[in-house]
Scaffold this motif. Sequence first.
Motif, mmCIF file in Angstrom:
data_model
loop_
_atom_site.group_PDB
_atom_site.id
_atom_site.type_symbol
_atom_site.label_atom_id
_atom_site.label_comp_id
_atom_site.label_asym_id
_atom_site.label_seq_id
_atom_site.Cartn_x
_atom_site.Cartn_y
_atom_site.Cartn_z
ATOM 1 N N LYS A 1 0.837 -1.200 0.000
ATOM 2 C CA LYS A 1 0.000 0.000 0.000
ATOM 3 C C LYS A 1 0.876 1.256 0.000
ATOM 4 O O LYS A 1 2.038 1.225 0.404
ATOM 5 C CB LYS A 1 -0.915 0.016 1.230
ATOM 6 C CG LYS A 1 -1.934 -1.109 1.259
ATOM 7 C CD LYS A 1 -2.825 -0.974 2.490
ATOM 8 C CE LYS A 1 -3.885 -2.065 2.524
ATOM 9 N NZ LYS A 1 -4.786 -1.933 3.701
ATOM 10 N N ILE B 1 0.630 9.756 1.288
ATOM 11 C CA ILE B 1 -0.777 10.133 1.141
ATOM 12 C C ILE B 1 -1.042 11.473 1.823
ATOM 13 O O ILE B 1 -1.699 12.365 1.274
ATOM 14 C CB ILE B 1 -1.694 9.045 1.730
ATOM 15 C CG1 ILE B 1 -1.616 7.778 0.873
ATOM 16 C CG2 ILE B 1 -3.134 9.539 1.833
ATOM 17 C CD1 ILE B 1 -2.400 6.617 1.423
ATOM 18 N N GLU C 1 -2.555 14.845 0.088
ATOM 19 C CA GLU C 1 -3.815 15.400 0.578
ATOM 20 C C GLU C 1 -3.630 16.844 1.042
ATOM 21 O O GLU C 1 -4.466 17.715 0.763
ATOM 22 C CB GLU C 1 -4.374 14.530 1.706
ATOM 23 C CG GLU C 1 -4.920 13.191 1.231
ATOM 24 C CD GLU C 1 -5.446 12.343 2.374
ATOM 25 O OE1 GLU C 1 -6.198 11.391 2.101
ATOM 26 O OE2 GLU C 1 -5.101 12.625 3.544
ATOM 27 N N GLU D 1 -9.661 12.848 -0.352
ATOM 28 C CA GLU D 1 -9.421 11.458 0.029
ATOM 29 C C GLU D 1 -8.548 10.761 -1.009
ATOM 30 O O GLU D 1 -8.709 10.969 -2.219
ATOM 31 C CB GLU D 1 -10.740 10.698 0.155
ATOM 32 C CG GLU D 1 -11.644 11.188 1.282
ATOM 33 C CD GLU D 1 -12.947 10.412 1.336
ATOM 34 O OE1 GLU D 1 -13.292 9.767 0.321
ATOM 35 O OE2 GLU D 1 -13.619 10.458 2.369
ATOM 36 N N ILE D 2 -7.627 9.915 -0.536
ATOM 37 C CA ILE D 2 -6.788 9.090 -1.406
ATOM 38 C C ILE D 2 -6.815 7.665 -0.874
ATOM 39 O O ILE D 2 -6.491 7.421 0.298
ATOM 40 C CB ILE D 2 -5.338 9.616 -1.446
ATOM 41 C CG1 ILE D 2 -5.299 11.037 -2.003
ATOM 42 C CG2 ILE D 2 -4.455 8.687 -2.283
ATOM 43 C CD1 ILE D 2 -3.917 11.670 -1.970
ATOM 44 N N ASP D 3 -7.206 6.739 -1.711
ATOM 45 C CA ASP D 3 -7.262 5.328 -1.325
ATOM 46 C C ASP D 3 -5.838 4.759 -1.277
ATOM 47 O O ASP D 3 -5.143 4.733 -2.295
ATOM 48 C CB ASP D 3 -8.107 4.555 -2.340
ATOM 49 C CG ASP D 3 -8.275 3.081 -1.969
ATOM 50 O OD1 ASP D 3 -7.714 2.658 -0.941
ATOM 51 O OD2 ASP D 3 -8.963 2.364 -2.720
ATOM 52 N N PRO D 4 -5.369 4.276 -0.119
ATOM 53 C CA PRO D 4 -3.991 3.763 -0.007
ATOM 54 C C PRO D 4 -3.776 2.453 -0.758
ATOM 55 O O PRO D 4 -2.630 2.057 -0.987
ATOM 56 C CB PRO D 4 -3.814 3.555 1.500
ATOM 57 C CG PRO D 4 -5.198 3.360 2.021
ATOM 58 C CD PRO D 4 -6.090 4.224 1.171
ATOM 59 N N ASP D 5 -4.863 1.780 -1.163
ATOM 60 C CA ASP D 5 -4.733 0.489 -1.840
ATOM 61 C C ASP D 5 -4.426 0.616 -3.329
ATOM 62 O O ASP D 5 -4.284 -0.392 -4.027
ATOM 63 C CB ASP D 5 -6.024 -0.325 -1.672
ATOM 64 C CG ASP D 5 -6.208 -0.792 -0.237
ATOM 65 O OD1 ASP D 5 -5.192 -0.917 0.478
ATOM 66 O OD2 ASP D 5 -7.355 -1.020 0.172
ATOM 67 N N GLN D 6 -4.331 1.811 -3.839
ATOM 68 C CA GLN D 6 -4.025 1.993 -5.256
ATOM 69 C C GLN D 6 -2.639 1.411 -5.586
ATOM 70 O O GLN D 6 -1.692 1.586 -4.827
ATOM 71 C CB GLN D 6 -4.057 3.483 -5.619
ATOM 72 C CG GLN D 6 -5.437 4.113 -5.454
ATOM 73 C CD GLN D 6 -5.417 5.596 -5.771
ATOM 74 O OE1 GLN D 6 -5.144 5.988 -6.900
ATOM 75 N NE2 GLN D 6 -5.710 6.418 -4.777
ATOM 76 N N GLU E 1 -5.212 8.378 -7.860
ATOM 77 C CA GLU E 1 -6.541 8.993 -7.950
ATOM 78 C C GLU E 1 -6.845 9.722 -6.651
ATOM 79 O O GLU E 1 -6.753 9.155 -5.565
ATOM 80 C CB GLU E 1 -7.607 7.936 -8.218
ATOM 81 C CG GLU E 1 -8.998 8.521 -8.356
ATOM 82 C CD GLU E 1 -10.050 7.468 -8.634
ATOM 83 O OE1 GLU E 1 -10.353 7.243 -9.826
ATOM 84 O OE2 GLU E 1 -10.560 6.865 -7.675
#
Length: 390
Positions: free
Chosen positions: A320, A326, A330, A352-357, A366
């Motif tokens: 991740k 992140i 942000e 918001e930033i999804d850490p799973d990208q 994204e």
Amino acid sequence: MNSLKIERQNGNVPKSVAGEDHVSGFIAYLAEAEIPDGFKTEHVQAVSTINTAEKLGITDTANSWSVKVLHYQLSEIFRINPSISLYVGIFTKPTDYKFTEIKTVQNFANGRIRQMALWCGDKAFDADDLTAIQGVADALDAENAPLSILYAPQVTAIGELPTNVAGANQYRTSVVIAQAGSGIAAELYAAEANQTAKASVSAVGVVLGLVSAAAVHQSIGWVKNFPTGVNVPAFSDGTLYRDIDKALIEQLDAGRYLFFVTHVGQAGSYMNDSHTMDSAISDYAMIENVRTMDKAVRGIRTYLVPELGGNIYVDAETGKMQAYSISHLETTANKALEDMEKAGELSGYRVEIDPDQNILSTSEVEIIIRQVAVGVMRKIKVKIGFAQTA
């Protein structure tokens, strides 16, 4: 007797304000022979005061009726907003309007223009115009130079305007059908040579002045803050507002046109609203919503572009994105929105930033941003009656 007399002079020194929300454009289409000398070689000029315009050949004593109208429009712009930063483009009247001149003026201003007026006083309104204007505006948006456009076409009969042309994502265009029913505008309209299909003088200069003076989140229909200074409101066919049936007024408002109205107990006139020609249920149905989003997008881009090509660290155990990477992104994306919230231009926001990208596979991050707009009170309902006690 000895004496000393001092006369105060108005130098019309342009005022300066912070930011670029007031940077505006104005386009007029004239016959080749009517184009003022200052615009014959370079069709676009920065015009900071009415004195500058007059030095370029835009005068109220010109032989050309259209040039006199242009002088009136610019005078009204500077009356409403003396601090405006204005770029004026005067082009030869085309046989087929494509409105690509919008891009010409925006490029001359290095993409700084936030709102632009188009005066087409002798071109009859056509729904295809909205499609063409929106197409040019969309192309500029793709080039990171978004703007809102006020279109003032010829109106020969206010009751014959189509009221079903709004929609289809036409959110960058507003159609102005307002005109002053007294003073210089009325004199110009009476003097227009074509007595059977008069060209419209329009009050698009007033509307551009109001939009440029308003903060991005403010509606130009705000009665307290944005009086037009027009004492006798009329429409672009010369019909006075007071002579129009209320049903037609409501029909034109529902058709999403912009015009002047009056309010009982209030002197002068005001904008009916701040419509764009988008659908009434769209998020971008009002000019202030478009301007607010444009400002947010421009600001976010300013802060995020320097991050392109930068490193993103990944947790070696989970794959991740690291929390500190992140957090940095942000915070960076937040900066422009934080400034807007402090200025009262947003009610709130969230990044918001999804850490799973999977950044290692795609090299793409994204970022999801949610903004909460500032509301506009368009209607007030008051319940009042007698009671035995308060």
